[in-house]
Scaffold this active site. Structure first.
Site, short mmCIF file in Angstrom:
data_model
loop_
_atom_site.label_atom_id
_atom_site.label_comp_id
_atom_site.label_asym_id
_atom_site.label_seq_id
_atom_site.Cartn_x
_atom_site.Cartn_y
_atom_site.Cartn_z
N LYS A 37 44.77 41.57 33.10
CA LYS A 37 43.38 41.08 33.16
C LYS A 37 42.50 42.04 32.36
O LYS A 37 42.50 43.24 32.60
CB LYS A 37 42.90 40.99 34.60
CG LYS A 37 41.48 40.44 34.75
CD LYS A 37 40.97 40.52 36.18
CE LYS A 37 41.67 39.54 37.09
NZ LYS A 37 41.04 39.52 38.44
N ASP A 179 36.70 34.98 47.49
CA ASP A 179 36.60 33.85 46.57
C ASP A 179 37.78 32.92 46.84
O ASP A 179 38.63 32.69 45.98
CB ASP A 179 36.60 34.33 45.13
CG ASP A 179 36.24 33.23 44.13
OD1 ASP A 179 35.76 32.17 44.57
OD2 ASP A 179 36.46 33.42 42.93
N ASN A 184 42.89 30.53 43.30
CA ASN A 184 43.21 31.90 43.71
C ASN A 184 44.25 31.98 44.82
O ASN A 184 44.57 33.07 45.30
CB ASN A 184 41.94 32.63 44.16
CG ASN A 184 41.00 32.88 43.01
OD1 ASN A 184 41.42 32.97 41.86
ND2 ASN A 184 39.72 33.00 43.31
#
Length: 261
Positions: A37, A179, A184
């Protein structure tokens, strides 16, 4: 593409794909066994790397292999969790099974002992973060739920922030993903396999995750993020699967809170 030497040595010449599903603004490179990431340096990435270490042997989440900051950019290399996103058609086509798996995943968070959790995402913390976003014009008022702003909603992010500060609910603290939307949550062989994108994880009210999950279910089933719409779906089955009563006020509060992030 520039990469720090330590990371380049691990992934050099390996084939990868680019994740185009997330909305975090990160660039995510997916390899066979690891995920990289890349995003502007932020406290969220620091929190994610720290929590990966703390979560080891507690719940299924990626393991941090390397975290480097260079030139105001975070590079986070992590292990790859096996499975498909919960928004995959394989699971969306069977909503009751999907929601049962999501409920079980959420309960694994609630079962974690938070006495030594290093991250706090309580309302005190979240409202300060929201205030920063509002003051620095970081709120995207175009990418919100219908009716949040405008004629029948709040006049502005400032107006919404004031309402959130004046209408704080009582908190029921657990380990919160932060989240808990379908992309996710990973699933494999009809079972929960792991959490990803945990930069907003920490101690928080359990209804934060419930609200985001409920909203994500509704949005995905009406085809907000794809061309496919699924019929005969009741998002309120989530409360039955969790064994709790629906709390309309907390749902609204945490969905509105998320509009400032």
């Amino acid at each position: 593409m520039y990469l720090p030497d330590e990371i380049r040595k691990i992934i050099e010449n390996k084939p990868y794909t680019v994740d185009g599903i997330g909305q975090s603004g990160s660039k995510v490179l997916i390899f066979d066994d690891v995920v990289l990431k890349i995003q502007p340096a932020s406290a969220n990435v620091d929190n994610e790397a720290q929590l990966m270490q703390w979560l080891k042997d507690k719940i299924s989440a990626p393991e941090c292999l390397c975290h480097i900051k260079e030139n105001d950019t975070d590079y986070l290399l992590m292990t790859k969790i096996k499975g498909k996103m919960a928004c995959d058609d394989e699971y969306m086509s069977n909503p009751e099974k999907l929601i049962d798996i999501l409920a079980n995943a959420m309960k694994t968070l609630w079962d974690v002992d938070i006495s030594e959790c290093p991250a706090y995402m309580t309302l005190d913390t979240k409202l300060k973060m929201a205030e920063y976003n509002v003051k620095n014009n970081l709120v995207d008022t175009e990418n919100t739920q219908p009716g949040t702003f405008g004629k029948d909603g709040f006049e502005s992010p400032d107006h919404l922030l004031k309402w959130l500060m004046e209408n704080r609910p009582e908190e029921d603290m657990v380990l919160s993903h932060g989240d808990f939307c379908l992309p996710n949550i990973l699933m494999n062989n009809d079972a929960f396999s792991g959490f990803i994108d945990i930069g907003r994880m920490g101690i928080a009210d359990r209804w934060n995750d419930i609200a985001i999950c409920w909203r994500s279910l509704k949005d995905n089933y009406i085809g907000k993020y794809s061309t496919k719409r699924y019929d005969n779906f009741d998002p309120d089955y989530l409360f039955e699967a969790l064994g709790i009563e629906k709390d309309e006020e907390k749902l609204r509060y945490y969905i509105l809170m998320d509009e400032l992030f």
